[in-house]
Design an enzyme around this catalytic site. Structure first.
Site, PDB file in Angstrom:
ATOM      1  N   GLY A  45       5.598-111.714  33.423  1.00 58.79           N
ATOM      2  CA  GLY A  45       6.474-111.719  34.747  1.00 58.79           C
ATOM      3  C   GLY A  45       7.395-113.129  34.751  1.00 58.79           C
ATOM      4  N   SER A  46       6.860-114.090  34.145  1.00 61.71           N
ATOM      5  CA  SER A  46       7.660-115.367  33.823  1.00 61.71           C
ATOM      6  C   SER A  46       9.098-115.015  33.031  1.00 61.71           C
ATOM      7  CB  SER A  46       6.995-116.552  32.886  1.00 61.71           C
ATOM      8  OG  SER A  46       5.994-116.710  33.427  1.00 61.71           O
ATOM      9  N   TYR A  52       5.391-118.406  43.520  1.00 64.52           N
ATOM     10  CA  TYR A  52       4.732-118.390  42.082  1.00 64.52           C
ATOM     11  C   TYR A  52       5.613-117.593  41.358  1.00 64.52           C
ATOM     12  CZ  TYR A  52       2.690-119.475  37.613  1.00 64.52           C
ATOM     13  OH  TYR A  52       2.602-119.867  36.401  1.00 64.52           O
ATOM     14  N   ASP A  83       9.457-109.586  43.842  1.00 62.44           N
ATOM     15  CA  ASP A  83       8.764-109.911  42.740  1.00 62.44           C
ATOM     16  C   ASP A  83       7.354-109.300  42.944  1.00 62.44           C
ATOM     17  OD1 ASP A  83       6.998-111.075  40.975  1.00 62.44           O
ATOM     18  OD2 ASP A  83       7.515-113.198  41.273  1.00 62.44           O
ATOM     19  N   GLU A  84       7.076-108.222  42.328  1.00 67.82           N
ATOM     20  CA  GLU A  84       5.909-107.245  42.489  1.00 67.82           C
ATOM     21  C   GLU A  84       4.893-107.495  41.378  1.00 67.82           C
ATOM     22  OE1 GLU A  84       6.195-103.780  44.779  1.00 67.82           O
ATOM     23  OE2 GLU A  84       7.757-105.052  46.170  1.00 67.82           O
ATOM     24  N   VAL A  85       5.220-108.518  40.767  1.00 73.42           N
ATOM     25  CA  VAL A  85       4.395-108.970  39.472  1.00 73.42           C
ATOM     26  C   VAL A  85       2.872-108.813  39.768  1.00 73.42           C
ATOM     27  CG1 VAL A  85       3.822-110.609  37.754  1.00 73.42           C
ATOM     28  CG2 VAL A  85       6.084-110.100  38.324  1.00 73.42           C
ATOM     29  N   LYS A  86       2.543-109.399  41.037  1.00 76.86           N
ATOM     30  CA  LYS A  86       0.934-109.240  41.201  1.00 76.86           C
ATOM     31  C   LYS A  86       0.543-108.090  42.068  1.00 76.86           C
ATOM     32  CE  LYS A  86      -1.641-113.175  41.319  1.00 76.86           C
ATOM     33  NZ  LYS A  86      -2.323-114.336  42.031  1.00 76.86           N
ATOM     34  N   THR A 122      12.167-111.328  20.277  1.00 77.01           N
ATOM     35  CA  THR A 122      11.924-110.321  19.370  1.00 77.01           C
ATOM     36  C   THR A 122      11.337-109.261  19.590  1.00 77.01           C
ATOM     37  OG1 THR A 122      12.324-112.149  17.706  1.00 77.01           O
ATOM     38  CG2 THR A 122      11.629-110.229  16.858  1.00 77.01           C
TER      39      THR A 122
HETATM   40  C1  LIG Z   1       1.660-114.340  37.759  1.00 76.00           C
HETATM   41  C2  LIG Z   1       2.898-114.092  38.430  1.00 76.00           C
HETATM   42  C3  LIG Z   1       4.048-114.196  37.788  1.00 76.00           C
HETATM   43  C4  LIG Z   1       4.186-114.824  36.274  1.00 76.00           C
HETATM   44  O1  LIG Z   1       3.728-113.662  35.464  1.00 76.00           O
HETATM   45  P1  LIG Z   1       3.175-114.154  33.907  1.00 76.00           P
HETATM   46  O2  LIG Z   1       2.726-112.975  33.400  1.00 76.00           O
HETATM   47  O3  LIG Z   1       2.091-115.255  34.179  1.00 76.00           O
HETATM   48  O4  LIG Z   1       4.366-114.721  33.235  1.00 76.00           O
HETATM   49  C5  LIG Z   1       5.254-114.185  38.458  1.00 76.00           C
HETATM   50  N1  LIG Z   1       5.458-113.626  39.604  1.00 76.00           N
HETATM   51  C6  LIG Z   1       4.300-113.291  40.491  1.00 76.00           C
HETATM   52  C7  LIG Z   1       4.219-113.129  41.939  1.00 76.00           C
HETATM   53  C8  LIG Z   1       3.014-113.705  39.646  1.00 76.00           C
HETATM   54  O5  LIG Z   1       1.790-113.479  40.396  1.00 76.00           O
END
Ligand SMILES: *Cc1c(COP(=O)(O)O)cnc(C)c1O
Length: 437
Positions: free
Chosen positions: A109-110, A136, A237-240, A294
């Site tokens: 996500g970062s 975050y 940001d739908e990472v979580k 890479t």
């Molecule tokens: C965890 C998170 C990130 C970062 O993801 P990483 O895999 O730790 O780099 C970004 N955005 C949200 C909403 C997260 O919960």
């Protein structure tokens, strides 16, 4: 315990540690982890949501094995590989609306959010970015620069402005929260943040690490209208909370807006590192050699991601998140009628939060009790952590495969842990060395 936790401290750096209790594991299967003492622990964290299908899911194992048995290189930087193309096609089919265009792949996500933050400024020529207080978006320099979480030890971007996320519990009602948050955004646009200088707004459809805040209905529609009026891109940001966790495949649709760019990570790889950005062609093809590492586009991780998407569909895991999430939500609400320390239970699907307060009327954060509750739950066999800008919100992001029976078992453990904590039966000294965040 076999001493694994202590051995770790003699070999592994603490810089990536975010520890709540001395958990050391040697394996896992489904919704359970295996402790080094042989205990089976029910996992309501799923490694912060990354283990979206639980641990050692057969579909992920088979996909990884296949990809490694005839390996299409290790990277997509200088060649196309079949699995990444399939995964991109799949994601484009799953993301409707204006974001449907091209896909970029990263590890986390970062790196995905960092790439987007650089790209939107470069592509639009606008220097400013908006994000939420408490947000975050990652742990690298560029992703921390556009985040607003107080636990982060990094600098914010010069062009970043943080705006309040509507907090219905703190404000007393969703209407009040929405009104306050929108008023502040409009005030900023009228004063120190000229909207035509803003490239993009990073939003979380549910603010997870900031305290599992669920936006009031209508809030994001209003934000979207303001952004459209001013040509500001919206990045979801739908990472979580994406990919089915909220009980809908796309959390943005459920939150009532259509983003220009969607970011996926964590659960996408089902435990392997991979992230994806989906956005319109004109933005996503801004420039070649712009953001690369890479082994980006690694076919083994991409194969795991394809297996995750297939399994979510085949096993109806979006519906499971919705249904099991309701069971969990109701059981937690039941605990709230038993323990005054529970101020609020909120969330959607299998993205749930339990805010602990010392007093329901003043809503004073019960930080220490949150830390003690997760510690005691661990001792009793349940893994979960806490989040929030005040570190007082228990977070539940279990595997999407969680069964109703497992949901009830977990809540029974939490019930006992909260009972013991509120009766003062858990020694505060257990927290020494476990500062969390
Ligand atoms: C965890 C998170 C990130 C970062 O993801 P990483 O895999 O730790 O780099 C970004 N955005 C949200 C909403 C997260 O919960």
């Amino acid at each position: 315990m076999s001493g694994l936790y202590a051995r770790e401290s003699r070999s592994v750096s603490t810089m990536a540690h975010l520890r709540f209790f001395p958990l050391a594991v040697t394996g896992g299967s489904g919704a359970y982890l295996t402790g080094d003492d042989g205990r089976r622990l029910l996992d309501f964290a799923a490694s912060w949501g990354a283990a979206s299908l639980g641990h050692a899911h057969p579909a992920v194992r088979a996909a990884v094995d296949r990809a490694l048995s005839d390996q299409a290189g290790a990277s997509y930087l200088s060649m196309a590989n079949d699995i990444c193309v399939l995964l991109a096609e799949r994601l484009l089919a799953l993301v409707p609306g204006r974001a449907r265009g091209r896909v970029w792949f990263g590890h986390s996500g970062s790196d995905a959010n960092e790439t987007v933050a650089r790209m939107v400024v470069a592509a639009t020529g606008r220097p400013r970015i908006l994000a939420f207080r408490g947000a975050y978006h990652g742990g690298t320099v560029g992703s921390m620069a556009v985040s607003g979480h107080p636990a982060q030890q990094g600098l914010r971007a010069a062009g970043l402005t943080l705006v309040p996320y509507p907090d219905s519990f703190a404000a007393g009602s969703p209407e009040a929260a929405m009104q306050q948050a929108l008023a502040e955004l409009e005030r900023l646009f009228a004063t120190e943040v000229p909207p035509h200088e803003v490239a993009a707004f990073f939003v979380e459809p549910i603010q997870s690490d900031g305290g599992m805040l669920v936006p009031p209905s209508g809030y994001f529609a209003a934000v979207e209208a303001l952004c459209r009026k001013n040509g500001i891109l919206i990045i979801s940001d739908e990472v979580k909370v994406g990919l089915g966790r909220t009980g809908r495949f796309n959390a943005f649709g459920q939150a009532g807006f259509e983003p220009d760019i969607v970011v996926f990570g964590k659960g996408l790889g089902g435990g392997l590192p991979i992230s994806a950005v989906v956005g319109p062609e004109a933005l996503m093809n801004h420039s070649s050699a712009f953001s690369l590492q890479t082994v980006h586009g690694n076919p083994v991780c991409a194969a795991a991601a394809l297996a995750v998407l297939d399994t979510i569909e085949r096993e109806n895991l979006v519906e499971n998140a919705d249904r099991t999430g309701q069971v969990l939500h109701e059981a937690l609400t039941g605990l709230a009628s038993k323990y005054a320390i529970i101020g609020d239970v909120r969330g959607r699907g299998l993205a749930l939060g339990v805010e602990l307060v010392n007093d329901r009327s003043t809503r004073k954060p019960a930080r220490r009790e949150a830390a003690l509750a997760v510690f005691r739950a661990f001792e009793l066999g349940l893994v979960l952590y806490y989040v929030g800008v005040e570190s007082n919100v228990l977070e539940l992001t279990p595997p999407l495969t969680l069964t109703e029976e497992e949901a009830r078992q977990g809540v029974a453990i939490l019930d006992r842990a909260l009972g013991e904590v509120t009766q003062g039966l858990v020694d505060h000294k257990v927290l020494d060395g476990f500062s969390g965040w």
